[in-house]
Design a protein around this motif. Structure first.
Motif, PDB file in Angstrom:
ATOM      1  N   PHE A  11      -3.248  -1.528  39.237  1.00 49.26           N
ATOM      2  CA  PHE A  11      -2.760  -1.143  40.564  1.00 49.26           C
ATOM      3  C   PHE A  11      -1.905   0.126  40.477  1.00 49.26           C
ATOM      4  CE2 PHE A  11       0.458  -1.153  43.870  1.00 49.26           C
ATOM      5  CZ  PHE A  11      -0.306  -1.312  45.016  1.00 49.26           C
ATOM      6  N   LEU A  12      -1.047   0.190  39.485  1.00 47.24           N
ATOM      7  CA  LEU A  12      -0.198   1.365  39.303  1.00 47.24           C
ATOM      8  C   LEU A  12      -1.022   2.613  38.971  1.00 47.24           C
ATOM      9  CD1 LEU A  12       2.800  -0.202  37.331  1.00 47.24           C
ATOM     10  CD2 LEU A  12       2.790   0.619  39.702  1.00 47.24           C
ATOM     11  N   LEU A  13      -2.097   2.405  38.189  1.00 45.20           N
ATOM     12  CA  LEU A  13      -2.985   3.519  37.873  1.00 45.20           C
ATOM     13  C   LEU A  13      -3.665   4.056  39.139  1.00 45.20           C
ATOM     14  CD1 LEU A  13      -4.725   2.411  34.553  1.00 45.20           C
ATOM     15  CD2 LEU A  13      -3.230   4.399  34.879  1.00 45.20           C
ATOM     16  N   PHE A  15      -2.495   3.752  42.141  1.00 46.79           N
ATOM     17  CA  PHE A  15      -1.435   4.396  42.921  1.00 46.79           C
ATOM     18  C   PHE A  15      -1.191   5.829  42.421  1.00 46.79           C
ATOM     19  CE2 PHE A  15       3.069   5.558  43.189  1.00 46.79           C
ATOM     20  CZ  PHE A  15       3.244   5.552  44.558  1.00 46.79           C
ATOM     21  N   PHE A  16      -1.114   5.986  41.112  1.00 49.30           N
ATOM     22  CA  PHE A  16      -0.826   7.295  40.529  1.00 49.30           C
ATOM     23  C   PHE A  16      -1.996   8.271  40.739  1.00 49.30           C
ATOM     24  CE2 PHE A  16      -0.984  10.198  36.825  1.00 49.30           C
ATOM     25  CZ  PHE A  16       0.211  10.882  37.044  1.00 49.30           C
ATOM     26  N   ILE A  17      -3.204   7.813  40.371  1.00 48.78           N
ATOM     27  CA  ILE A  17      -4.377   8.686  40.500  1.00 48.78           C
ATOM     28  C   ILE A  17      -4.692   8.958  41.968  1.00 48.78           C
ATOM     29  CG2 ILE A  17      -6.843   8.933  40.016  1.00 48.78           C
ATOM     30  CD1 ILE A  17      -6.402   7.162  37.546  1.00 48.78           C
ATOM     31  N   GLY A  18      -4.576   7.910  42.807  1.00 52.67           N
ATOM     32  CA  GLY A  18      -4.832   8.083  44.234  1.00 52.67           C
ATOM     33  C   GLY A  18      -3.878   9.074  44.874  1.00 52.67           C
ATOM     34  N   SER A  19      -2.620   9.042  44.435  1.00 53.12           N
ATOM     35  CA  SER A  19      -1.629   9.988  44.953  1.00 53.12           C
ATOM     36  C   SER A  19      -2.012  11.417  44.584  1.00 53.12           C
ATOM     37  CB  SER A  19      -0.240   9.668  44.392  1.00 53.12           C
ATOM     38  OG  SER A  19       0.191   8.398  44.808  1.00 53.12           O
ATOM     39  N   PHE A  53     -11.218   6.078  47.011  1.00 55.98           N
ATOM     40  CA  PHE A  53     -10.676   4.837  47.564  1.00 55.98           C
ATOM     41  C   PHE A  53     -11.687   3.703  47.477  1.00 55.98           C
ATOM     42  CE2 PHE A  53      -7.868   7.459  50.682  1.00 55.98           C
ATOM     43  CZ  PHE A  53      -7.067   7.835  49.615  1.00 55.98           C
ATOM     44  N   ILE A  54     -12.925   4.005  47.857  1.00 57.35           N
ATOM     45  CA  ILE A  54     -13.972   2.976  47.831  1.00 57.35           C
ATOM     46  C   ILE A  54     -14.278   2.564  46.397  1.00 57.35           C
ATOM     47  CG2 ILE A  54     -16.397   2.513  48.351  1.00 57.35           C
ATOM     48  CD1 ILE A  54     -16.119   4.400  50.756  1.00 57.35           C
ATOM     49  N   PHE A  55     -14.416   3.554  45.508  1.00 59.53           N
ATOM     50  CA  PHE A  55     -14.732   3.271  44.111  1.00 59.53           C
ATOM     51  C   PHE A  55     -13.638   2.438  43.450  1.00 59.53           C
ATOM     52  CE2 PHE A  55     -14.228   4.548  39.621  1.00 59.53           C
ATOM     53  CZ  PHE A  55     -15.436   4.101  39.110  1.00 59.53           C
ATOM     54  N   SER A  56     -12.384   2.834  43.621  1.00 58.90           N
ATOM     55  CA  SER A  56     -11.268   2.119  42.988  1.00 58.90           C
ATOM     56  C   SER A  56     -11.109   0.723  43.557  1.00 58.90           C
ATOM     57  CB  SER A  56      -9.967   2.910  43.153  1.00 58.90           C
ATOM     58  OG  SER A  56      -9.658   3.114  44.520  1.00 58.90           O
ATOM     59  N   THR A  57     -11.398   0.575  44.858  1.00 60.51           N
ATOM     60  CA  THR A  57     -11.316  -0.755  45.474  1.00 60.51           C
ATOM     61  C   THR A  57     -12.342  -1.697  44.871  1.00 60.51           C
ATOM     62  OG1 THR A  57     -10.494   0.173  47.556  1.00 60.51           O
ATOM     63  CG2 THR A  57     -11.487  -2.023  47.647  1.00 60.51           C
ATOM     64  N   ILE A  58     -13.561  -1.197  44.685  1.00 63.50           N
ATOM     65  CA  ILE A  58     -14.622  -2.017  44.089  1.00 63.50           C
ATOM     66  C   ILE A  58     -14.248  -2.430  42.667  1.00 63.50           C
ATOM     67  CG2 ILE A  58     -17.010  -2.000  43.284  1.00 63.50           C
ATOM     68  CD1 ILE A  58     -17.655  -0.160  45.653  1.00 63.50           C
TER      69      ILE A  58
END
Length: 251
Positions: A11-13, A15-19, A53-58
């Motif tokens: 989750f933190l990864l 958060f960091f990459i998504g940011s 977002f879609i990829f990381s969610t999956i």
């Protein structure tokens, strides 16, 4: 417990990459938005964070067991990422708005710029000026998210449907009752010195025609297309003078 710890790390990864992805896409968007030739394509950059977002969610939900937990996890992580993106975009919008309002952009067109604007009107609105027309004026202004284009040409033939936005026909201005909110609002920049615009129409005769304080000539024709409630593109034709003024405003 160990699996939960792995989820927190993942989750933190995200958060960091998504940011970083959201931040980078916003920086590129607000930079490319100011480049006239590709302004309308700049928003496609937001496909990058959307795909992430879609990829990381999956990937995140695959690490969770149970349908209900996966569903809740997917909704939570997707909502969180979109919320983060919106916050970053909102911050950039405020900063960009303040910057551009404090330093508005005004461009007096040369021949190359005039061709860019001419192609814009052709590609986006189907206004075909052809090659023989003489371009007398072109300009662009931008204040925050608001902008406007103006192109004034001398035409070698009478009014023609190709000079109007696609799907719109010319009619007499004096009988046109669909007066839009910002119709002819670009005149404050090309006829005056609003906010230091200094966008001069060099031909005195054309300047007096377009910038006249009194009403336009009785035979003036208009073809106006509403792109959005606050966005219009308008062709104004002065038959007796052989002058065509195309003006686009997003306010």
């Amino acid at each position: 417990m160990g699996n939960w710890s792995k989820l927190k790390v993942f989750f933190l990864l995200i958060f960091f990459i998504g940011s970083l992805v959201s931040l980078s896409s916003n920086i590129l968007y607000f930079y490319l938005y100011s480049v006239l030739e590709i302004t309308e394509y700049s928003s496609t950059l937001f496909l990058i964070p959307l795909i992430f977002f879609i990829f990381s969610t999956i990937i995140f939900t695959k690490k969770i067991s149970g349908f209900f937990k996966r569903l809740c996890g997917a909704i939570s992580i997707l909502f969180f990422q979109f919320f983060l993106f919106i916050v970053i975009f909102y911050i950039f919008s405020i900063l960009d708005g303040f910057t551009d309002f404090a330093t508005p952009e005004f461009t007096q067109g040369d021949q190359e710029f005039s061709n860019v604007v001419k192609e814009r009107f052709n590609d986006r609105y189907g206004i075909d000026l052809g090659n023989p027309e003489i371009i007398s004026h072109s300009s662009y202004w931008r204040i925050g998210e608001e902008f406007g284009y103006d192109l004034i040409v001398r035409v070698r033939e009478g009014v023609h449907s190709k000079y109007a936005p696609e799907g719109i026909t010319f009619n007499l201005l004096k009988t046109n009752t669909d007066d839009t909110l910002f119709r002819f609002s670009n005149r404050q920049f090309i006829c005056g010195n609003t906010m230091g615009s200094d966008l001069k129409i060099s031909d005195d005769k054309i300047r007096n025609l377009v910038c006249a304080e009194q009403e336009f000539p009785a035979d003036t024709l208009i073809a106006e297309r509403t792109v959005r409630d606050d966005w219009t593109v308008t062709s104004v034709f002065f038959p007796s003078e052989g002058i065509l003024w195309i003006t686009e405003t997003e306010w």
